[in-house]
Design a protein around this motif. Structure first.
Motif, PDB file in Angstrom:
ATOM      1  N   GLN A 134      28.655 -25.107  -7.794  1.00  0.00           N
ATOM      2  CA  GLN A 134      27.265 -24.983  -7.132  1.00  0.00           C
ATOM      3  C   GLN A 134      26.597 -23.950  -7.787  1.00  0.00           C
ATOM      4  O   GLN A 134      25.434 -24.018  -7.953  1.00  0.00           O
ATOM      5  CB  GLN A 134      27.687 -24.765  -5.688  1.00  0.00           C
ATOM      6  CG  GLN A 134      27.997 -26.189  -4.988  1.00  0.00           C
ATOM      7  CD  GLN A 134      28.256 -26.232  -3.768  1.00  0.00           C
ATOM      8  OE1 GLN A 134      28.435 -24.887  -3.162  1.00  0.00           O
ATOM      9  NE2 GLN A 134      28.227 -27.206  -2.918  1.00  0.00           N
ATOM     10  N   LYS A 135      27.346 -22.920  -7.937  1.00  0.00           N
ATOM     11  CA  LYS A 135      26.762 -21.723  -8.430  1.00  0.00           C
ATOM     12  C   LYS A 135      26.149 -21.712  -9.989  1.00  0.00           C
ATOM     13  O   LYS A 135      25.041 -21.280 -10.174  1.00  0.00           O
ATOM     14  CB  LYS A 135      27.993 -20.310  -8.548  1.00  0.00           C
ATOM     15  CG  LYS A 135      27.498 -19.158  -9.282  1.00  0.00           C
ATOM     16  CD  LYS A 135      28.495 -18.099  -9.109  1.00  0.00           C
ATOM     17  CE  LYS A 135      28.001 -16.920  -9.788  1.00  0.00           C
ATOM     18  NZ  LYS A 135      29.098 -15.739 -10.399  1.00  0.00           N
ATOM     19  N   GLN A 136      26.918 -22.690 -10.693  1.00  0.00           N
ATOM     20  CA  GLN A 136      26.278 -22.800 -12.028  1.00  0.00           C
ATOM     21  C   GLN A 136      25.207 -23.708 -12.151  1.00  0.00           C
ATOM     22  O   GLN A 136      24.271 -23.447 -13.027  1.00  0.00           O
ATOM     23  CB  GLN A 136      27.663 -23.468 -12.824  1.00  0.00           C
ATOM     24  CG  GLN A 136      28.742 -22.754 -13.346  1.00  0.00           C
ATOM     25  CD  GLN A 136      29.701 -23.424 -13.925  1.00  0.00           C
ATOM     26  OE1 GLN A 136      29.719 -24.679 -13.672  1.00  0.00           O
ATOM     27  NE2 GLN A 136      30.745 -22.804 -14.554  1.00  0.00           N
ATOM     28  N   GLU A 137      25.101 -24.496 -10.954  1.00  0.00           N
ATOM     29  CA  GLU A 137      24.051 -25.745 -11.105  1.00  0.00           C
ATOM     30  C   GLU A 137      22.563 -24.605 -10.558  1.00  0.00           C
ATOM     31  O   GLU A 137      21.486 -24.745 -11.000  1.00  0.00           O
ATOM     32  CB  GLU A 137      24.100 -26.527 -10.047  1.00  0.00           C
ATOM     33  CG  GLU A 137      23.069 -27.494  -9.915  1.00  0.00           C
ATOM     34  CD  GLU A 137      23.272 -28.632  -8.931  1.00  0.00           C
ATOM     35  OE1 GLU A 137      22.445 -29.237  -8.605  1.00  0.00           O
ATOM     36  OE2 GLU A 137      24.501 -29.008  -8.584  1.00  0.00           O
ATOM     37  N   LEU A 138      23.093 -23.801  -9.592  1.00  0.00           N
ATOM     38  CA  LEU A 138      21.898 -22.964  -9.126  1.00  0.00           C
ATOM     39  C   LEU A 138      21.323 -21.857 -10.318  1.00  0.00           C
ATOM     40  O   LEU A 138      20.222 -21.596 -10.372  1.00  0.00           O
ATOM     41  CB  LEU A 138      22.290 -22.012  -8.069  1.00  0.00           C
ATOM     42  CG  LEU A 138      22.561 -22.710  -6.716  1.00  0.00           C
ATOM     43  CD1 LEU A 138      23.123 -21.690  -5.713  1.00  0.00           C
ATOM     44  CD2 LEU A 138      21.361 -23.432  -6.061  1.00  0.00           C
ATOM     45  N   GLU A 139      22.335 -21.470 -11.125  1.00  0.00           N
ATOM     46  CA  GLU A 139      21.981 -20.597 -12.006  1.00  0.00           C
ATOM     47  C   GLU A 139      21.083 -21.363 -13.096  1.00  0.00           C
ATOM     48  O   GLU A 139      20.126 -20.903 -13.755  1.00  0.00           O
ATOM     49  CB  GLU A 139      23.215 -19.940 -12.856  1.00  0.00           C
ATOM     50  CG  GLU A 139      23.960 -19.075 -12.043  1.00  0.00           C
ATOM     51  CD  GLU A 139      25.231 -18.452 -12.641  1.00  0.00           C
ATOM     52  OE1 GLU A 139      25.713 -19.227 -13.710  1.00  0.00           O
ATOM     53  OE2 GLU A 139      25.605 -17.442 -12.258  1.00  0.00           O
TER      54      GLU A 139
ATOM     55  N   ILE B  78      13.600 -22.506 -13.544  1.00  0.00           N
ATOM     56  CA  ILE B  78      12.351 -21.734 -12.788  1.00  0.00           C
ATOM     57  C   ILE B  78      11.674 -20.585 -13.510  1.00  0.00           C
ATOM     58  O   ILE B  78      10.459 -20.435 -13.320  1.00  0.00           O
ATOM     59  CB  ILE B  78      12.758 -21.445 -11.274  1.00  0.00           C
ATOM     60  CG1 ILE B  78      12.889 -22.612 -10.637  1.00  0.00           C
ATOM     61  CG2 ILE B  78      11.630 -20.602 -10.635  1.00  0.00           C
ATOM     62  CD1 ILE B  78      13.522 -22.379  -9.139  1.00  0.00           C
ATOM     63  N   ASP B  79      12.504 -19.686 -13.918  1.00  0.00           N
ATOM     64  CA  ASP B  79      12.051 -18.554 -14.584  1.00  0.00           C
ATOM     65  C   ASP B  79      11.153 -19.047 -16.002  1.00  0.00           C
ATOM     66  O   ASP B  79      10.223 -18.406 -16.074  1.00  0.00           O
ATOM     67  CB  ASP B  79      13.258 -17.466 -15.011  1.00  0.00           C
ATOM     68  CG  ASP B  79      14.073 -17.057 -14.084  1.00  0.00           C
ATOM     69  OD1 ASP B  79      13.329 -16.883 -13.124  1.00  0.00           O
ATOM     70  OD2 ASP B  79      15.050 -16.518 -14.057  1.00  0.00           O
TER      71      ASP B  79
END
Length: 182
Positions: free
Chosen positions: A69-74, A80-81
């Motif tokens: 999940q963390k990798q997906e959010l990153e 987005i950036d």
């Protein structure tokens, strides 16, 4: 009997007959029992052992799930950036274009007002009566008052009244941009 019950009964009968038939067929084949294959036991674990195993790996599974999940959010944050950077670039381009446009309009407006300032009142009145009333009223407002009054006097009464109304509305601080002067 229903179809499901009939089907279940037929399956049970087939199982009961299959074992004796298989034994009979195997006896008829020479060497059928010559090689015995070892039976592979999948597990001798009890329900408690299975529960304990699942409990022991639950933290590792949860950690792995959090990592994914963390990798997906990153990855989403990077996307987005990148989009924000693109928007900022486009915003800067738009602001540059808008500044160049506004500078051009100021230059053109000053030149246009100067042109009408040098015209004879009757010629200026005829041309201003034919163009957009908002543009005409903006030009009349920038001319000296004596020249503006002469031009308005030379115009048809309805056009002069419309320009006067627009000039009055433009000077009123309580007027909303949404009001239509015509």
């Amino acid at each position: 009997m229903t179809d499901v019950t009939t089907l279940t009964a037929l399956k049970t009968l087939a199982r009961k007959l299959a074992l004796p038939m298989a034994g009979f067929v195997l006896m008829a084949i020479p060497g059928a029992f010559a090689e015995e294959r070892p039976v592979i036991m999948t597990t001798k674990a009890t329900a408690d052992e299975i529960r304990e195993f699942c409990t022991n790996i639950a933290d590792a599974a949860r950690d792995q799930r959090y990592l994914l999940q963390k990798q997906e959010l990153e990855n989403l944050q990077k996307d987005i950036d990148a989009r924000i950077k693109t928007l900022e670039t486009r915003r800067a381009e738009y602001e540059d274009w808008l500044n160049r446009r506004n500078n051009f309009l100021k230059t053109a407006e000053a030149g246009l007002v100067e042109i009408y300032r040098k015209m004879k009142p009757d010629a200026a009145a005829a041309q201003l009566a034919e163009i957009n009333p908002e543009i005409a009223s903006a030009i009349v407002m920038k001319l000296p008052p004596r020249q503006s009054s002469t031009i308005l006097a030379e115009m048809p009464a309805d056009k002069a009244a419309l320009l006067t109304r627009l000039i009055a509305i433009a000077g009123d601080p309580n007027t909303s941009k949404a009001k239509d002067p015509s």
